[in-house]
Design a protein around this motif. Structure first.
Motif, mmCIF file in Angstrom:
data_model
loop_
_atom_site.group_PDB
_atom_site.id
_atom_site.type_symbol
_atom_site.label_atom_id
_atom_site.label_comp_id
_atom_site.label_asym_id
_atom_site.label_seq_id
_atom_site.Cartn_x
_atom_site.Cartn_y
_atom_site.Cartn_z
ATOM 1 N N UNK A 80 -2.467 -7.113 22.513
ATOM 2 C CA UNK A 80 -2.009 -8.027 23.574
ATOM 3 C C UNK A 80 -2.598 -7.580 24.913
ATOM 4 N N UNK A 81 -2.647 -6.271 25.133
ATOM 5 C CA UNK A 81 -3.192 -5.731 26.380
ATOM 6 C C UNK A 81 -4.653 -6.119 26.563
ATOM 7 N N UNK A 82 -5.441 -6.005 25.503
ATOM 8 C CA UNK A 82 -6.873 -6.337 25.649
ATOM 9 C C UNK A 82 -7.090 -7.831 25.867
ATOM 10 N N UNK A 83 -6.281 -8.668 25.206
ATOM 11 C CA UNK A 83 -6.404 -10.118 25.435
ATOM 12 C C UNK A 83 -6.030 -10.425 26.888
ATOM 13 N N UNK A 84 -4.990 -9.754 27.386
ATOM 14 C CA UNK A 84 -4.516 -10.002 28.747
ATOM 15 C C UNK A 84 -5.536 -9.522 29.782
ATOM 16 N N UNK A 85 -6.112 -8.353 29.552
ATOM 17 C CA UNK A 85 -7.062 -7.812 30.529
ATOM 18 C C UNK A 85 -8.313 -8.699 30.564
ATOM 19 N N UNK A 86 -8.620 -9.307 29.440
ATOM 20 C CA UNK A 86 -9.759 -10.219 29.394
ATOM 21 C C UNK A 86 -9.505 -11.440 30.293
ATOM 22 N N UNK A 87 -8.262 -11.953 30.302
ATOM 23 C CA UNK A 87 -7.905 -13.054 31.208
ATOM 24 C C UNK A 87 -8.133 -12.657 32.658
ATOM 25 N N UNK A 88 -7.641 -11.464 33.007
ATOM 26 C CA UNK A 88 -7.736 -11.015 34.402
ATOM 27 C C UNK A 88 -9.205 -10.932 34.826
ATOM 28 N N UNK A 89 -10.041 -10.389 33.934
ATOM 29 C CA UNK A 89 -11.461 -10.239 34.277
ATOM 30 C C UNK A 89 -12.146 -11.601 34.362
ATOM 31 N N UNK A 90 -11.775 -12.539 33.482
ATOM 32 C CA UNK A 90 -12.370 -13.875 33.566
ATOM 33 C C UNK A 90 -11.997 -14.542 34.880
ATOM 34 N N UNK A 91 -10.741 -14.371 35.306
ATOM 35 C CA UNK A 91 -10.322 -14.945 36.592
ATOM 36 C C UNK A 91 -11.120 -14.337 37.744
ATOM 37 N N UNK A 92 -11.570 -13.093 37.575
ATOM 38 C CA UNK A 92 -12.359 -12.440 38.630
ATOM 39 C C UNK A 92 -13.829 -12.865 38.575
ATOM 40 N N UNK A 93 -14.212 -13.644 37.557
ATOM 41 C CA UNK A 93 -15.587 -14.136 37.487
ATOM 42 C C UNK A 93 -16.466 -13.419 36.479
ATOM 43 N N UNK A 94 -15.882 -12.605 35.604
ATOM 44 C CA UNK A 94 -16.670 -11.922 34.573
ATOM 45 C C UNK A 94 -16.701 -12.823 33.336
ATOM 46 N N UNK A 95 -17.863 -12.930 32.698
ATOM 47 C CA UNK A 95 -17.976 -13.826 31.537
ATOM 48 C C UNK A 95 -17.307 -13.208 30.312
ATOM 49 N N UNK A 96 -16.940 -14.058 29.375
ATOM 50 C CA UNK A 96 -16.342 -13.542 28.128
ATOM 51 C C UNK A 96 -17.298 -12.632 27.403
ATOM 52 N N UNK A 97 -18.589 -12.993 27.440
ATOM 53 C CA UNK A 97 -19.592 -12.165 26.758
ATOM 54 C C UNK A 97 -19.594 -10.741 27.333
ATOM 55 N N UNK A 98 -19.617 -10.655 28.664
ATOM 56 C CA UNK A 98 -19.651 -9.324 29.295
ATOM 57 C C UNK A 98 -18.365 -8.556 28.993
ATOM 58 N N UNK A 99 -17.234 -9.244 29.019
ATOM 59 C CA UNK A 99 -15.945 -8.577 28.753
ATOM 60 C C UNK A 99 -15.927 -8.046 27.319
ATOM 61 N N UNK A 100 -16.334 -8.909 26.377
ATOM 62 C CA UNK A 100 -16.315 -8.465 24.973
ATOM 63 C C UNK A 100 -17.281 -7.314 24.749
ATOM 64 N N UNK A 101 -18.438 -7.369 25.408
ATOM 65 C CA UNK A 101 -19.406 -6.273 25.285
ATOM 66 C C UNK A 101 -18.793 -4.966 25.796
ATOM 67 N N UNK A 102 -18.159 -5.047 26.966
ATOM 68 C CA UNK A 102 -17.575 -3.824 27.553
ATOM 69 C C UNK A 102 -16.456 -3.285 26.672
ATOM 70 N N UNK A 103 -15.569 -4.162 26.225
ATOM 71 C CA UNK A 103 -14.426 -3.699 25.421
ATOM 72 C C UNK A 103 -14.927 -3.066 24.130
ATOM 73 N N UNK A 104 -15.913 -3.714 23.519
ATOM 74 C CA UNK A 104 -16.378 -3.170 22.246
ATOM 75 C C UNK A 104 -17.100 -1.828 22.443
ATOM 76 N N UNK A 105 -17.886 -1.694 23.526
ATOM 77 C CA UNK A 105 -18.553 -0.408 23.785
ATOM 78 C C UNK A 105 -17.531 0.680 24.120
ATOM 79 N N UNK A 106 -16.568 0.355 24.957
ATOM 80 C CA UNK A 106 -15.573 1.365 25.346
ATOM 81 C C UNK A 106 -14.693 1.756 24.166
ATOM 82 N N UNK A 107 -14.510 0.835 23.245
ATOM 83 C CA UNK A 107 -13.672 1.112 22.083
ATOM 84 C C UNK A 107 -14.385 1.888 20.988
#
Ligand code: WAQ
Ligand code: MG
Length: 279
Positions: free
Chosen positions: A83-110
């Motif tokens: 739930x936290x990762x889905x939520x943080x993705x919303x926050x980043x999208x609202x800030x103007x980060x694309x879903x692709x970039x968010x998913x790339x970052x989450x997957x690399x950090x994970x």
């Protein structure tokens, strides 16, 4: 001897060749001794006791100091890291980060963002649209340095955060780091969670949203963590960004506000109300 210089104090500690504790402060002459002992105490509280604790005190010469106000903290409750990762993705999208970039970052950090598959020592710098990385050395990444609270702001921020149960030194340190990062030229947001297996909290930060904190961005026991700094390609210049993040001394002299929300839907609806009022 006394003077008006600022001193950068850095501590790192290792055990069996592995980094186990670190910290950095920016203080005046009078703060040196107390800060050195605070940082050594932090390292010495690790179990097992570190094999090596290194403290470096460096006088900063000829660099002009920048003062900024801390980001506001919004603590968004989530029951688990999915739930936290889905939520943080919303926050980043609202800030103007694309879903692709968010998913790339989450997957690399994970999974370990360094080419060797381990955690990086510093942060990734990532194109907020394409997810392309700009760090010259992907094992190390960029180390954000030379930032701290003034004594008065630290005391007041500690008081504000404690009233929301946020008492860990990591929260104040991460808030100061994120405040510096989102004020950097070309940066639109940052994502972080710790590499400490016992510390599951993390955040997304932007100038507009503030420091949006989640108690879970990873599972307990997970040793993976990292940081991604999202940049706008046409507004950013790598050498000046690195110079700001690594070299520019920044002191946070005004604490932010803090609030707590029960879920990410509340965050989104408050933001929408705010946006419709300000148009
Ligand atoms: N500059 C850039 N990246 C860094 C730095 C730095 N100075 N220090 C650490 N990193 C990167 C590195 O990849 C680490 O693996 C990762 O960040 C996490 O570092 O309660 O404790 O020191 O609100 O484990 C966030 C939530 C905790 C705090 C962050 O990070 C809260 C934390 P850690
Ligand atoms: Mg760590």
């Amino acid at each position: 001897m006394n003077d008006d210089s600022l001193y950068n104090i850095r501590m790192r500690a290792s055990h069996d060749g592995k980094h186990v504790s670190g910290g950095e402060r920016l203080v005046s002459f009078d703060g040196i001794m107390g800060t050195v002992s605070d940082l050594v105490r932090r390292a010495a509280s690790r179990i097992p006791f570190p094999d090596d604790i290194t403290v470096r005190v460096e006088r900063l010469k000829g660099t002009s100091l920048q003062f900024i106000a801390a980001l506001d903290v919004v603590s968004v409750l989530v029951p688990d890291f999915e739930t936290g990762r889905a939520a943080v993705s919303h926050v980043l999208q609202l800030a103007g980060v694309s879903r692709l970039a968010i998913e790339t970052a989450i997957s690399l950090m994970g999974s370990g963002a360094a080419p060797s598959g381990s955690n990086m020592r510093g942060a990734m710098i990532m194109d907020a649209q394409t997810g392309e990385r700009f760090e010259e050395d992907q094992e190390r990444g960029v180390r954000v340095s030379r930032f701290d609270w003034t004594d008065a702001a630290r005391t007041e921020e500690s008081r504000i955060l404690s009233s929301f149960g946020l008492t860990h030194f990591r929260t104040k340190e991460a808030l100061a780091l994120a405040t510096k990062v989102v004020h950097a030229p070309g940066v639109i947001a940052e994502l972080c969670w710790s590499d400490d297996p016992d510390y599951t909290a993390g955040y997304a930060a932007s100038r507009a949203a503030g420091y949006v904190r989640f108690p879970f961005l990873k599972a307990s026991g997970d040793t993976r963590g990292g940081r991604a700094i999202f940049v706008e390609r046409n507004r950013f210049n790598l050498p000046s960004l690195l110079n700001y993040l690594e070299k520019q001394p920044v002191l946070i002299q005004t604490p932010g506000r803090c609030s707590e929300l029960p879920d990410i839907q509340s965050f989104i609806s408050i933001r929408n109300t705010y946006l419709s009022r300000s148009c």
